[in-house]
Design an enzyme around this catalytic site. Structure first.
Site, PDB file in Angstrom:
ATOM      1  N   GLU A 103      40.433  39.502  44.082  1.00 35.08           N
ATOM      2  CA  GLU A 103      41.868  39.648  44.330  1.00 35.08           C
ATOM      3  C   GLU A 103      42.133  40.691  45.417  1.00 35.08           C
ATOM      4  OE1 GLU A 103      41.482  38.686  39.855  1.00 35.08           O
ATOM      5  OE2 GLU A 103      40.285  39.606  41.444  1.00 35.08           O
ATOM      6  N   CYS A 128      40.749  41.111  36.026  1.00 33.26           N
ATOM      7  CA  CYS A 128      40.391  42.276  35.224  1.00 33.26           C
ATOM      8  C   CYS A 128      41.516  43.311  35.318  1.00 33.26           C
ATOM      9  CB  CYS A 128      39.071  42.867  35.699  1.00 33.26           C
ATOM     10  SG  CYS A 128      39.167  43.661  37.328  1.00 33.26           S
TER      11      CYS A 128
END
Length: 296
Positions: A103, A128
């Site tokens: 990301e 996460c």
């Protein structure tokens, strides 16, 4: 087509692979503009949301995970309609804090490309906590829509409720907002000028340590990274890691680095030189050129 995409292309629906292969030329580094995306939607017969999920294996093919051997791909869709792929990167044999998450890679790709707002993030595994916090730094971060395979699309606020972010520290211009810090240096060196330009666009509202890295390869190509701070500090993305992630997306080997420059502001509360040298020396036998600038 680049070799790294051969396996994932073979697993895509044929109408999509036929339309996509011409885009995966030697220069492809994960950017598909709005017009190209529209073409892929038409030729594949998929809805946009289905197409973006289908493209995740292509994004994951950009990954370099020598430690985990776990390939994560992410796609950031900007307000412009363009999409930006990213993937995780690890430095072989080095501490895990050098790692770049998929990301982060996709969002930094969008930022370096001039995107001003991310509206959607598509990823092949649930983000996460580190990445949820990183995304929360974005313009209207809590509203960013998170897309996962076989999961209902949800805003980031679903994955990070009661979030701590820039507004809690009175920051009103979050990550991807246009930054223009006054830094100057009298130099005719194109690489130093490039580093200066990116340092002036860096995001460091918590330390005022504006910084950027530019890496040059033996053929004269350059790859840059800017400092991107985070309200939670630890999820901040260092400019060297961003530059290395950029190289990886462009399918370049780190051993090709022939020159490395770090520019940072003397007016900041911290220096990135130690962390930058650690990462550089882990991947290339090159000395870091370190330039410290007094703010105007």
């Amino acid at each position: 087509m680049q070799d790294r995409f051969i396996k994932c292309i073979a697993e895509l629906p044929k109408p999509l692979s036929d339309a996509l292969v011409p885009m995966l030329n030697a220069e492809f580094a994960g950017h598909i503009d709005a017009q190209q995306l529209s073409t892929l939607i038409t030729k594949s017969g998929l809805a946009e949301s289905e197409l973006l999920i289908a493209l995740l294996p292509v994004a994951a093919a950009l990954a370099r995970p020598p430690i985990s051997e776990f390939y994560v791909g992410a796609i950031a869709k900007g307000k412009s309609g363009d999409i930006y792929m990213g993937a995780n990167m690890e430095l072989s044999g080095e501490a895990l804090f050098h790692s770049v998450h998929a990301e982060q890679s996709a969002i930094s790709h969008a930022w370096l490309s001039g995107e001003r707002q991310i509206e959607d993030v598509i990823v092949n595994f649930s983000p996460c906590g580190h990445c949820r916090q990183f995304m929360n730094e974005l313009v209207e971060g809590q509203k960013v829509k998170i897309h996962l395979p076989e999961q209902q699309t949800q805003p980031l606020s679903h994955y990070l409720p009661y979030a701590f972010g820039p507004s809690d520290l009175n920051i009103t211009e979050p990550l991807l907002t246009k930054q223009q810090h006054e830094l100057s240096l009298d130099s005719s060196d194109p690489m130093i000028i490039e580093a200066l330009d990116h340092a002036s666009l860096s995001y460091a509202p918590y330390t005022n340590s504006y910084a950027a890295v530019v890496l040059e390869t033996q053929d004269g190509a350059t790859y840059c990274g800017r400092y991107a701070e985070n309200a939670a500090f630890n999820p901040s993305m260092l400019p060297m890691q961003m530059a290395l992630s950029t190289m990886a997306r462009h399918n370049r080997e780190f051993c090709e680095i022939s020159r490395a420059v770090l520019i940072e502001s003397a007016g900041g509360k911290i220096s990135l030189v130690g962390a930058t040298m650690d990462a550089l020396h882990a991947v290339a036998a090159v000395e870091l050129e370190h330039i410290v600038l007094d703010p105007e």
